[in-house]
Enzyme design. Structure first.
Site, PDB file in Angstrom:
ATOM      1  CG  ASP A 181     136.126  26.814  57.712  1.00 50.35           C
ATOM      2  OD1 ASP A 181     136.775  26.472  56.912  1.00 50.35           O
ATOM      3  OD2 ASP A 181     135.041  27.664  57.400  1.00 50.35           O
ATOM      4  CB  CYS A 215     134.158  20.923  54.689  1.00 47.49           C
ATOM      5  SG  CYS A 215     134.067  19.289  55.598  1.00 47.49           S
ATOM      6  CG  ASP A 216     132.415  25.064  57.001  1.00 52.81           C
ATOM      7  OD1 ASP A 216     132.003  23.831  56.779  1.00 52.81           O
ATOM      8  OD2 ASP A 216     132.191  25.901  57.858  1.00 52.81           O
ATOM      9  CE  LYS A 217     134.441  29.710  54.372  1.00 57.30           C
ATOM     10  NZ  LYS A 217     134.224  28.797  55.720  1.00 57.30           N
ATOM     11  CB  CYS A 255     130.452  19.497  62.296  1.00 58.03           C
ATOM     12  SG  CYS A 255     132.474  19.946  62.303  1.00 58.03           S
ATOM     13  CD  GLU A 260     133.311  30.012  59.941  1.00 54.58           C
ATOM     14  OE1 GLU A 260     133.761  29.293  60.619  1.00 54.58           O
ATOM     15  OE2 GLU A 260     132.959  29.841  58.794  1.00 54.58           O
ATOM     16  CB  SER A 263     131.315  28.869  62.977  1.00 54.81           C
ATOM     17  OG  SER A 263     130.933  27.683  62.738  1.00 54.81           O
TER      18      SER A 263
END
Length: 550
Positions: free
Chosen positions: A81, A122-124, A194, A442, A467
């Site tokens: 992202d 990670c995010d998704k 992150c 985002e 985010s």
């Protein structure tokens, strides 16, 4: 052990062709009788949180083989992202969650795996894996890849958000480009997600709390040997789950999801967790509503002051005892539930130690007496909107100001950087929802610019997302979105917008008759898109239901 799903592809003379293909892979006579375990590995070399996953997956394979199973690895996509942020690529991030869930389902069902180990960071990726797990409902364990170590410059710990906010500081004239270049080169020292409690790490914490990862998995940094051990132990642990036929829906229940929300509130996690937990609940056919988040927020104090709202990184949480220590602190508020480790959640909590009382505060001395997320309702968002209240200064919890309306993020970003936004404004970025974006991008570039430029009394409201690295008065997931005619579509420059985080309200202060007139003249703004985004825009639901495909 009950009959195995994989018997379908290997038992009886009729399956000789299937067995022949398995033998071409090197499967032996002994192995062809053992449980077949799929490994969904999201390794790639473009996402920093995923570059080390091949090594973790190898450890998972070792564990499966040692425990008496046969591992079969397959690839899963993953989008960074951060790299996709601020341009057209961000529209593809949330749709990738559905692709991940679908592709894992396809592999699991076509090859009749008995169990599944998902390796992602990670995010998704992790939400998509969990959606697939409860959809296919086979024994599943998730190995999350861990956080990156903090960067460092001048003795100060750094994260990617320092770089994003540095862009705004350069635009404001408070930072030189050379200093930004130093941040750029120092903030991200290696592999892992992150560093703060952004979406990837929050979802890792939710996964562990739900019981879908081994105890301690979420907070272990990507580069620690402990992560390798957890990966191997996860491979070993999947075999007992298969033998007991303990499936994903035995672990992911209404109670375990509510436990995850409780930990989310205690940590002050990403607003995206609301979207993802709703999506997981939908896939698991579990009744969950936005009202549940507000109810739990009133019960659970915010006790961990994590980045971006506070000073502590995931490394600090790891050193303080990780999620097991948070569970220990919250035990009296949690429901006891099974976990993939074979221990109950209470057993995990009671085995834990709280090693730093500043990082994991007591319930009597919290960062805030209420949880770190709030769901707002009102005439601007009848079906809800989400704010990370943990990252909003109390002096702006109540705000009324004129709307500055933008039809996408790009012109809003330009207005922020050129200081065309004034203190007191309510910046509205619309047509960025699930269908209107499409893809519900985002707005980290815009929110970081607000912080970097130095605005103190500006709220940002959108039907898009934020985010996990966003901080400040940023309200997202406004539902219904503009593209389907939600009230946010009717806002005009100068309209008064009232936000009250204390009362959990968000209102458009315009006469209803005026809004009725505007609605009669309204026409949807639909971006011309092709391929996956065109298909996504036609079938995606609203944010308050998790933005899942219908």
């Amino acid at each position: 052990m009950t009959d195995l799903r994989s018997d379908t592809i290997r038992k009886g003379y009729e399956r000789a062709p299937n067995r022949s293909l398995l033998r071409s892979l090197g499967v032996t006579d002994r192995e062809i009788e053992l449980p077949f375990i799929g490994i969904a590995n999201a390794f790639n070399t473009i996402v920093p949180g995923h570059t080390h996953l091949r090594q973790l997956s190898d450890k998972v394979k070792e564990g499966i083989a040692a425990a008496g199973g046969v591992p079969f690895e397959f690839g899963v996509i993953g989008i960074c992202d951060g790299i996709a942020m601020g341009h057209e690529g961000m529209r593809y991030s949330l749709p990738s969650r559905e692709n991940i869930a679908d592709s894992i389902e396809l592999m699991v069902q076509a090859h009749r795996f008995d169990g599944l180990v998902c390796v992602g960071t990670c995010d998704k990726i992790v939400p998509g894996m969990l959606m697939a797990a409860v959809r296919t409902n086979i024994p599943t364990i998730v190995v999350t890849g861990g956080a990156m170590l903090p960067g460092s410059s001048g003795g100060k710990d750094l994260s990617l958000i320092d770089v994003f906010e540095g862009v705004g500081k350069v635009a404001a004239g408070t930072m030189e480009e050379d200093a930004l270049k130093e941040l750029e080169c120092c903030a991200m020292p290696g592999c892992g997600s992150c560093q703060g409690l952004y979406t990837a790490n929050t979802m890792a914490c939710m996964t562990e709390t739900m019981g879908m990862s081994l105890p301690g998995c979420a907070a272990v940094p990507a580069v620690e040997a402990a992560k390798l051990r957890i990966a191997r132990e996860s491979g070993e642990a999947i075999i007992p789950l298969v033998k007991k036929n303990s499936t994903a829906r035995d672990i992911v229940t209404k109670k375990s999801l509510e436990n995850a929300i409780r930990v989310d509130m205690a940590l002050g996690g990403s607003t995206n967790t609301v979207l993802h937990l709703m999506a997981i609940a939908t896939e698991a056919e579990i009744p969950l509503s936005l009202a549940d988040f507000n109810r739990i927020a009133d019960e659970i104090p915010h006790i961990c002051h994590m980045l971006p709202a506070g000073p502590y990184s995931m490394q600090a949480l790891y050193r303080a005892g990780g999620i097991p220590a948070v569970l220990k602190r919250l035990e009296k508020h949690l429901d006891d539930c099974p976990t993939v480790s074979g221990l109950s959640l209470y057993q995990v909590a009671r085995n834990a130690m709280i090693k730093n009382e500043q990082v994991i505060r007591s319930l009597d001395a919290p960062v805030s007496p209420a949880g770190g997320l709030r769901i707002l309702f009102g005439s601007l968002a009848p079906d809800g909107a989400v704010v990370k209240s943990a990252a909003v200064p109390k002096e702006i919890w109540k705000h009324t100001g004129p709307a500055r309306v933008f039809e996408s993020e790009e012109p809003a970003m330009a207005a922020i950087l050129s200081r065309q936004i004034h203190e007191g404004d309510a910046v509205i970025i619309r047509n960025e929802g699930p269908r209107g974006g499409p893809g519900m991008p985002e707005m980290l570039s815009a929110t970081s610019a607000l912080m970097g430029v130095g605005y103190k009394n500006v709220v940002l409201i959108t039907d898009g997302r934020f985010s996990g690295g966003t901080r400040g008065p940023c309200i997202g997931h406004v539902a219904p979105e503009a593209a389907v005619g939600g009230p946010i579509a009717l806002v005009q420059d100068g309209d008064r917008i009232a936000v009250d985080l204390f009362m959990r309200t968000i209102d458009l202060l315009v006469d209803p008759e005026v809004l009725t007139s505007r609605k009669a003249a309204w026409k949807p703004v639909m971006r011309p898109v092709t391929g996956v985004l065109a298909r996504y825009a036609k079938t995606v639901g609203q944010a308050n239901l998790g933005a899942v495909l219908r």
